[in-house]
Design a protein around this motif. Structure first.
Motif, PDB file in Angstrom:
ATOM      1  N   LEU A 194      28.115  53.759  50.867  1.00 29.71           N
ATOM      2  CA  LEU A 194      29.266  54.673  50.858  1.00 29.71           C
ATOM      3  C   LEU A 194      30.415  54.028  51.617  1.00 29.71           C
ATOM      4  CD1 LEU A 194      30.578  57.430  50.332  1.00 29.71           C
ATOM      5  CD2 LEU A 194      29.359  58.314  52.323  1.00 29.71           C
ATOM      6  N   LEU A 195      31.493  53.706  50.893  1.00 32.52           N
ATOM      7  CA  LEU A 195      32.654  53.065  51.503  1.00 32.52           C
ATOM      8  C   LEU A 195      33.719  54.107  51.831  1.00 32.52           C
ATOM      9  CD1 LEU A 195      33.164  49.946  49.168  1.00 32.52           C
ATOM     10  CD2 LEU A 195      31.739  50.125  51.220  1.00 32.52           C
ATOM     11  N   ASP A 196      34.297  53.981  53.008  1.00 34.82           N
ATOM     12  CA  ASP A 196      35.500  54.756  53.331  1.00 34.82           C
ATOM     13  C   ASP A 196      36.422  53.860  54.155  1.00 34.82           C
ATOM     14  OD1 ASP A 196      34.666  54.812  56.034  1.00 34.82           O
ATOM     15  OD2 ASP A 196      33.611  56.710  55.750  1.00 34.82           O
ATOM     16  N   GLN A 197      37.558  54.396  54.558  1.00 41.23           N
ATOM     17  CA  GLN A 197      38.553  53.562  55.245  1.00 41.23           C
ATOM     18  C   GLN A 197      38.041  53.001  56.570  1.00 41.23           C
ATOM     19  OE1 GLN A 197      41.031  52.815  53.520  1.00 41.23           O
ATOM     20  NE2 GLN A 197      41.015  54.401  51.958  1.00 41.23           N
ATOM     21  N   LYS A 198      37.011  53.615  57.130  1.00 44.56           N
ATOM     22  CA  LYS A 198      36.472  53.152  58.426  1.00 44.56           C
ATOM     23  C   LYS A 198      35.441  52.047  58.266  1.00 44.56           C
ATOM     24  CE  LYS A 198      35.203  57.384  59.510  1.00 44.56           C
ATOM     25  NZ  LYS A 198      35.894  58.226  58.491  1.00 44.56           N
ATOM     26  N   GLY A 199      34.926  51.857  57.036  1.00 36.95           N
ATOM     27  CA  GLY A 199      33.912  50.826  56.826  1.00 36.95           C
ATOM     28  C   GLY A 199      32.895  51.259  55.806  1.00 36.95           C
ATOM     29  N   ASN A 200      31.636  51.308  56.215  1.00 40.36           N
ATOM     30  CA  ASN A 200      30.629  51.748  55.257  1.00 40.36           C
ATOM     31  C   ASN A 200      29.451  52.392  55.959  1.00 40.36           C
ATOM     32  OD1 ASN A 200      29.309  49.050  56.057  1.00 40.36           O
ATOM     33  ND2 ASN A 200      27.835  49.833  54.569  1.00 40.36           N
ATOM     34  N   THR A 201      28.766  53.253  55.230  1.00 41.14           N
ATOM     35  CA  THR A 201      27.476  53.775  55.649  1.00 41.14           C
ATOM     36  C   THR A 201      26.500  53.470  54.530  1.00 41.14           C
ATOM     37  OG1 THR A 201      28.169  55.943  54.815  1.00 41.14           O
ATOM     38  CG2 THR A 201      28.277  55.588  57.187  1.00 41.14           C
ATOM     39  N   PHE A 202      25.216  53.414  54.863  1.00 41.70           N
ATOM     40  CA  PHE A 202      24.217  52.988  53.894  1.00 41.70           C
ATOM     41  C   PHE A 202      22.902  53.701  54.162  1.00 41.70           C
ATOM     42  CE2 PHE A 202      20.603  50.108  53.035  1.00 41.70           C
ATOM     43  CZ  PHE A 202      20.722  50.027  51.653  1.00 41.70           C
ATOM     44  N   GLY A 203      22.217  54.072  53.096  1.00 37.22           N
ATOM     45  CA  GLY A 203      20.902  54.683  53.246  1.00 37.22           C
ATOM     46  C   GLY A 203      20.450  55.316  51.948  1.00 37.22           C
ATOM     47  N   THR A 204      19.370  56.082  52.010  1.00 34.56           N
ATOM     48  CA  THR A 204      18.948  56.841  50.846  1.00 34.56           C
ATOM     49  C   THR A 204      19.903  58.017  50.679  1.00 34.56           C
ATOM     50  OG1 THR A 204      17.514  58.349  52.081  1.00 34.56           O
ATOM     51  CG2 THR A 204      16.535  56.252  51.357  1.00 34.56           C
ATOM     52  N   PRO A 205      20.006  58.582  49.468  1.00 37.11           N
ATOM     53  CA  PRO A 205      20.852  59.773  49.303  1.00 37.11           C
ATOM     54  C   PRO A 205      20.479  60.890  50.281  1.00 37.11           C
ATOM     55  CG  PRO A 205      20.256  58.897  47.167  1.00 37.11           C
ATOM     56  CD  PRO A 205      19.477  58.107  48.169  1.00 37.11           C
ATOM     57  N   GLY A 206      19.184  61.095  50.498  1.00 35.68           N
ATOM     58  CA  GLY A 206      18.741  62.137  51.427  1.00 35.68           C
ATOM     59  C   GLY A 206      19.216  61.902  52.844  1.00 35.68           C
ATOM     60  N   GLU A 207      19.172  60.634  53.288  1.00 35.60           N
ATOM     61  CA  GLU A 207      19.635  60.302  54.642  1.00 35.60           C
ATOM     62  C   GLU A 207      21.143  60.538  54.779  1.00 35.60           C
ATOM     63  OE1 GLU A 207      16.362  56.750  55.595  1.00 35.60           O
ATOM     64  OE2 GLU A 207      18.332  56.265  54.744  1.00 35.60           O
ATOM     65  N   LEU A 208      21.895  60.153  53.749  1.00 37.39           N
ATOM     66  CA  LEU A 208      23.351  60.309  53.812  1.00 37.39           C
ATOM     67  C   LEU A 208      23.758  61.778  53.790  1.00 37.39           C
ATOM     68  CD1 LEU A 208      24.477  57.393  51.445  1.00 37.39           C
ATOM     69  CD2 LEU A 208      24.412  57.401  53.937  1.00 37.39           C
ATOM     70  N   ILE A 209      23.001  62.601  53.036  1.00 41.27           N
ATOM     71  CA  ILE A 209      23.264  64.049  53.027  1.00 41.27           C
ATOM     72  C   ILE A 209      22.963  64.639  54.402  1.00 41.27           C
ATOM     73  CG2 ILE A 209      22.465  66.279  52.120  1.00 41.27           C
ATOM     74  CD1 ILE A 209      21.975  64.810  49.431  1.00 41.27           C
ATOM     75  N   GLN A 210      21.809  64.268  54.951  1.00 40.18           N
ATOM     76  CA  GLN A 210      21.383  64.804  56.252  1.00 40.18           C
ATOM     77  C   GLN A 210      22.369  64.439  57.356  1.00 40.18           C
ATOM     78  OE1 GLN A 210      17.478  63.441  57.464  1.00 40.18           O
ATOM     79  NE2 GLN A 210      17.060  65.339  58.569  1.00 40.18           N
ATOM     80  N   GLN A 211      22.932  63.240  57.271  1.00 36.24           N
ATOM     81  CA  GLN A 211      23.873  62.770  58.293  1.00 36.24           C
ATOM     82  C   GLN A 211      25.314  63.213  58.005  1.00 36.24           C
ATOM     83  OE1 GLN A 211      23.086  58.562  58.083  1.00 36.24           O
ATOM     84  NE2 GLN A 211      20.947  58.823  58.717  1.00 36.24           N
ATOM     85  N   LYS A 212      25.496  64.043  56.956  1.00 36.08           N
ATOM     86  CA  LYS A 212      26.788  64.653  56.602  1.00 36.08           C
ATOM     87  C   LYS A 212      27.874  63.632  56.236  1.00 36.08           C
ATOM     88  CE  LYS A 212      25.991  68.656  59.659  1.00 36.08           C
ATOM     89  NZ  LYS A 212      25.473  69.548  58.621  1.00 36.08           N
ATOM     90  N   HIS A 213      27.463  62.498  55.652  1.00 39.27           N
ATOM     91  CA  HIS A 213      28.452  61.472  55.317  1.00 39.27           C
ATOM     92  C   HIS A 213      29.299  61.825  54.101  1.00 39.27           C
ATOM     93  CE1 HIS A 213      27.452  58.590  58.374  1.00 39.27           C
ATOM     94  NE2 HIS A 213      26.174  58.611  58.048  1.00 39.27           N
ATOM     95  N   PHE A 214      28.790  62.676  53.216  1.00 39.97           N
ATOM     96  CA  PHE A 214      29.570  63.028  52.021  1.00 39.97           C
ATOM     97  C   PHE A 214      30.627  64.093  52.318  1.00 39.97           C
ATOM     98  CE2 PHE A 214      25.439  61.647  50.147  1.00 39.97           C
ATOM     99  CZ  PHE A 214      25.915  60.560  49.436  1.00 39.97           C
TER     100      PHE A 214
END
Length: 264
Positions: free
Chosen positions: A222-242
């Motif tokens: 997942l790219l945004d202006q601050k850089g990137n986050t990476f993981g399984t979809p479940g991890e990214l949902i849990q960490q509120k990245h979307f």
């Protein structure tokens, strides 16, 4: 998945991407880090203009990285010769096909170029790889049609088959579902998932279809202006990245349904 002990197929370590202009490095993003295992389907997602295609092209050495390192099968990208890379990475970009006058089979056969002799003669092994690619993507009935006779969805399947015929362990695709309707978007992404899981090939693609990627992918960058986050979809949902991806007054992410909702 065809391997019981998958290894890291593609890794980015503190990667910086962008462009060189007049001896000045213009960074789009810095500090990109992720690692994708053999046999995984992974997506690069983010808002328009954030650098998804630039990242994909940099990973395939279509353009130069500005910082950090890229590793393919635990070997730095720059340590591969162009011929070695052609046998390890196949890339499907958004550029139009040079000649739509080729038949489907002829276009798929171009995937064997890294392996043919200087005359371009196809060996029995090349012919077998082409036949298998056509069968895997389900193009038997179309293989003798001209490419200009195909729909966008059919043409996209041909490009995937060409990448399969190249028989690389890593396939990179830029926006493989662009210009397709909902059914054909789902069909292409499910096809990519089955190829990755059944053959052990690693497939990484860029997409705007974030909802679908959440449902179908093993990993997401997942790219945004601050850089990137990476993981399984479940991890990214849990960490509120979307949830911060779009302006919250317009679009919000619903973690319960793993989808984006329009604020009416």
């Amino acid at each position: 998945m065809s391997t019981s002990n998958p290894h890291i197929a593609l890794e980015a370590r503190d990667l910086g991407i962008g462009y060189n202009a007049k001896k000045v490095q213009n960074y789009i993003l810095k500090g990109i880090r992720f690692s994708i295992l053999q046999g995984e389907l992974a997506a690069i997602v983010g808002i328009n203009g954030v650098g998804k295609s630039t990242l994909l092209r940099t990973l395939g050495r279509v353009q130069r990285k500005l910082a950090g390192s890229i590793w393919v099968n635990n070997i730095p990208l720059e340590h591969h010769t162009p011929l070695e890379l052609a046998s390890k990475i196949s890339i499907v970009l958004t550029e139009p096909i040079a000649s739509k006058n080729l038949t489907v089979r002829e276009l798929i056969a171009l995937g064997r170029q890294p392996y043919t002799n200087w005359l371009g003669t196809l060996s029995p092994d090349d012919a077998s790889k082409i036949k298998n690619a056509i069968a895997m993507v389900g193009l038997e009935a179309l293989q003798y049609k001209k490419c200009y006779e195909l729909s966008d969805g059919q043409l996209q399947k041909v490009m995937i088959a060409r990448a399969l015929a190249q028989d690389t362990s890593l396939i990179l695709l830029d926006e493989p579902t662009t210009h397709l309707d909902l059914y054909h978007k789902v069909h292409i992404l499910k096809l990519l998932k089955s190829i990755a899981h059944e053959t052990g090939k690693t497939i990484l693609f860029t997409t705007h279809e974030i909802d679908m990627a959440i449902q179908l992918c093993d990993k997401m960058v997942l790219l945004d202006q601050k850089g990137n986050t990476f993981g399984t979809p479940g991890e990214l949902i849990q960490q509120k990245h979307f949830e911060g991806l779009f302006p919250p007054d317009t679009i919000r992410f619903d973690p319960d349904t793993a989808s984006f909702k329009v604020n009416k």
